[in-house]
Design a protein around this motif. Structure first.
Motif, mmCIF file in Angstrom:
data_model
loop_
_atom_site.group_PDB
_atom_site.id
_atom_site.type_symbol
_atom_site.label_atom_id
_atom_site.label_comp_id
_atom_site.label_asym_id
_atom_site.label_seq_id
_atom_site.Cartn_x
_atom_site.Cartn_y
_atom_site.Cartn_z
ATOM 1 N N TRP A 17 0.764 -1.052 -0.125
ATOM 2 C CA TRP A 17 0.109 -0.263 -0.038
ATOM 3 C C TRP A 17 0.939 1.193 -0.117
ATOM 4 O O TRP A 17 1.764 1.633 0.855
ATOM 5 N N TYR A 18 0.745 2.146 -1.008
ATOM 6 C CA TYR A 18 1.380 3.437 -1.046
ATOM 7 C C TYR A 18 0.109 4.370 -0.774
ATOM 8 O O TYR A 18 -0.950 4.107 -0.965
ATOM 9 N N ARG A 19 0.727 5.493 -0.405
ATOM 10 C CA ARG A 19 -0.101 6.658 -0.272
ATOM 11 C C ARG A 19 0.584 7.924 -0.812
ATOM 12 O O ARG A 19 1.877 8.130 -0.990
ATOM 13 N N GLN A 20 -0.435 9.015 -1.323
ATOM 14 C CA GLN A 20 0.222 10.189 -1.863
ATOM 15 C C GLN A 20 -0.633 11.406 -1.399
ATOM 16 O O GLN A 20 -1.989 11.418 -1.813
ATOM 17 N N ALA A 21 0.009 12.223 -0.563
ATOM 18 C CA ALA A 21 -0.910 13.251 -0.097
ATOM 19 C C ALA A 21 -0.728 14.587 -1.073
ATOM 20 O O ALA A 21 0.403 14.578 -1.749
ATOM 21 N N PRO A 22 -1.614 15.604 -0.906
ATOM 22 C CA PRO A 22 -1.302 16.751 -1.939
ATOM 23 C C PRO A 22 0.069 17.307 -1.849
ATOM 24 O O PRO A 22 0.481 17.758 -0.560
ATOM 25 N N GLY A 23 0.709 17.453 -3.037
ATOM 26 C CA GLY A 23 2.139 18.033 -2.937
ATOM 27 C C GLY A 23 3.140 17.201 -2.451
ATOM 28 O O GLY A 23 4.408 17.812 -2.365
ATOM 29 N N LYS A 24 3.031 16.036 -2.202
ATOM 30 C CA LYS A 24 3.964 15.232 -1.490
ATOM 31 C C LYS A 24 4.343 14.156 -2.491
ATOM 32 O O LYS A 24 3.455 13.735 -3.355
ATOM 33 N N GLU A 25 5.440 13.325 -2.418
ATOM 34 C CA GLU A 25 5.802 12.302 -2.988
ATOM 35 C C GLU A 25 4.797 10.925 -2.434
ATOM 36 O O GLU A 25 4.743 10.990 -1.340
ATOM 37 N N ARG A 26 4.736 9.871 -3.419
ATOM 38 C CA ARG A 26 4.225 8.963 -2.996
ATOM 39 C C ARG A 26 5.072 8.047 -2.187
ATOM 40 O O ARG A 26 6.227 7.717 -2.754
ATOM 41 N N GLU A 27 4.540 7.549 -0.935
ATOM 42 C CA GLU A 27 5.376 6.748 -0.195
ATOM 43 C C GLU A 27 4.737 5.386 0.175
ATOM 44 O O GLU A 27 3.414 5.406 0.082
#
Length: 124
Positions: free
Chosen positions: A36-46
């Motif tokens: 599971w990855y996540r990506q917040a606005p303005g941030k890289e996918r982690e």
């Protein structure tokens, strides 16, 4: 080819819980690990969490250790992410990913298939 579909995103208050599901279909026999990855606005996918399909070994990002739990159902080719004690900083689009090779890839390039993403919003 493998298709991934995520379920379970939504809006929750801080301190609450959500459970994400990712169902794999197609050539699921070739999957060696899912994450599971996540990506917040303005941030890289982690990478948030990942699990090896045969060994069951798991990886968690430091930011979610003790709060998130990844699990799998081999018979249904499904991976779950139980998210407890959610915080506003957990707000992001969460993506399911699967790989044909490797134990648990830590980089995005190690994953071969991706879901469309599901929004998780944690209000303060």
């Amino acid at each position: 080819q493998v298709q991934l579909v995520e379920f379970g995103g939504g809006l929750v208050q801080a301190g609450g819980s959500l459970r994400l599901s990712c169902a794999a279909s197609g050539d699921t026999h070739c999957i060696s690990a899912m994450g599971w990855y996540r990506q917040a606005p303005g941030k890289e996918r982690e990478l948030v969490a990942a699990i090896n399909w045969s060994r069951g070994s798991k990886y968690y990002a430091d930011s979610v250790k003790g709060r998130f739990t990844i699990s799998k159902d081999n018979t249904k080719s499904t991976v779950f992410l139980q998210m407890n004690s959610l915080r506003p900083e957990d707000t992001a689009v969460y993506y399911c990913a699967a790989t044909r090779g490797g134990l648990i890839p830590l980089g995005q390039q190690g994953y071969d298939y991706w879901g469309q993403g599901t929004q998780v919003t944690v209000s303060s």
